[in-house]
Design an enzyme around this catalytic site. Structure first.
Site, PDB file in Angstrom:
ATOM      1  N   ASP A 121     104.612  61.548  -3.011  1.00 53.61           N
ATOM      2  CA  ASP A 121     105.122  60.487  -2.135  1.00 53.61           C
ATOM      3  C   ASP A 121     106.519  60.813  -1.636  1.00 53.61           C
ATOM      4  OD1 ASP A 121     106.129  60.201  -4.739  1.00 53.61           O
ATOM      5  OD2 ASP A 121     106.227  58.017  -4.618  1.00 53.61           O
TER       6      ASP A 121
ATOM      7  N   THR B 123     123.677  33.597 -14.475  1.00 56.81           N
ATOM      8  CA  THR B 123     122.978  34.769 -15.011  1.00 56.81           C
ATOM      9  C   THR B 123     121.922  35.292 -14.052  1.00 56.81           C
ATOM     10  OG1 THR B 123     123.365  33.950 -17.244  1.00 56.81           O
ATOM     11  CG2 THR B 123     121.692  35.647 -16.982  1.00 56.81           C
TER      12      THR B 123
END
Length: 269
Positions: A112, A195
């Protein structure tokens, strides 16, 4: 299905999905007649599903696969069942389509990555010719399950590249290794104050930093400003975080497969 002489089925099998496009001919700039994607767990649906309803029957097939031999064989069974075609998979080599492979062991380079660089170089050369300019060095970025950042000089030599985790892998690694981090996906912020945003921003800026560092390395190596191409399913997520100018291309792998298919057909003619 009818059977035009030049219709081509191009397949890209990544780590999570099989992507396919049916083109009207095997050449860059070919018109897409149909296309789709299927998760690897459901490849067996293709032969009697989407491929059974194509407007034309492909005369040839070309593809690249990184998911392993078992997945490749399952895809080949569907190709044979639906079209009775031999499967032609691209394998990285020392040179193809104007690109020279600088990897220590050229055949170990992911197909790829190789195909995407070929697609990017064809795109760069076309744009430079249109501008009346010569070739430029390139940084080629694929953002998917994993992220790859490749450096190619102006002469078409692949100098080397980086591999790092994609957004999902980074998040799962932190969640599995750190207590209390099972939080929703956040937003990319310059100064995250929760977070969720901290995790999403950290992963995004890690990828952006790797790209920008490779651009610096290549600029110093070649003494010229590199052009940067980005592709992959998650490429759009990177746009707000990138300081380096880049062009987002929907599928450099499909572009590369068309280049390779045309050049191989010319050699065999």
């Amino acid at each position: 299905m009818s059977a035009p002489a030049h219709a081509l089925l191009a397949i890209d099998i990544g780590n999570t999905r099989l992507k396919w496009t049916l083109y009207d001919r095997a050449a860059p700039g070919a018109r897409a007649l149909a296309g789709g994607a299927e998760f690897l767990d459901h490849i067996e649906r293709l032969g009697e599903g989407e491929w059974a309803g194509l407007p034309v029957r492909p005369a040839a097939m070309i593809g690249c696969v990184v998911a392993g031999d078992h997945v490749r064989r399952r895809a080949e069974e569907q190709i044979d069942e639906a079209f009775d075609l031999p499967a032609s998979w691209v394998v990285s080599s020392t040179e193809e389509a104007g690109l020279v492979n600088g990897y220590d062991h050229p055949t170990r380079l992911g197909a790829d990555r190789w195909v995407a660089m070929i697609g990017a170089r064809h795109r760069m050369l076309g744009a430079q010719r249109a501008a009346g300019a010569g070739p430029r060095p390139m940084v080629v970025v694929m953002v998917g399950t994993a992220v790859t950042v490749e450096a190619v000089d102006a002469e078409g030599r692949f100098l080397g590249g980086l591999i790092l985790p994609g957004h999902g892998i980074m998040l799962r690694a932190l969640e599995s290794g750190t207590a209390g981090l099972h939080v929703p996906t956040g937003e990319v912020r310059e100064f995250p104050t929760n977070t969720s945003d901290a995790l999403t921003s950290g992963g995004t800026y890690a990828i952006a930093g790797a790209v920008e560092r490779m651009v610096q390395h290549l600029r110093k190596r070649c003494g010229a400003e590199p052009v940067c191409y980005m592709t992959g399913g998650a490429g759009w997520k990177m746009a707000p975080a990138m300081a380096t100018p880049f062009e987002l291309v929907e599928s450099l792998i499909m572009d590369g497969l068309l280049v390779i298919a045309e050049q191989r057909a010319v050699r065999l003619a």
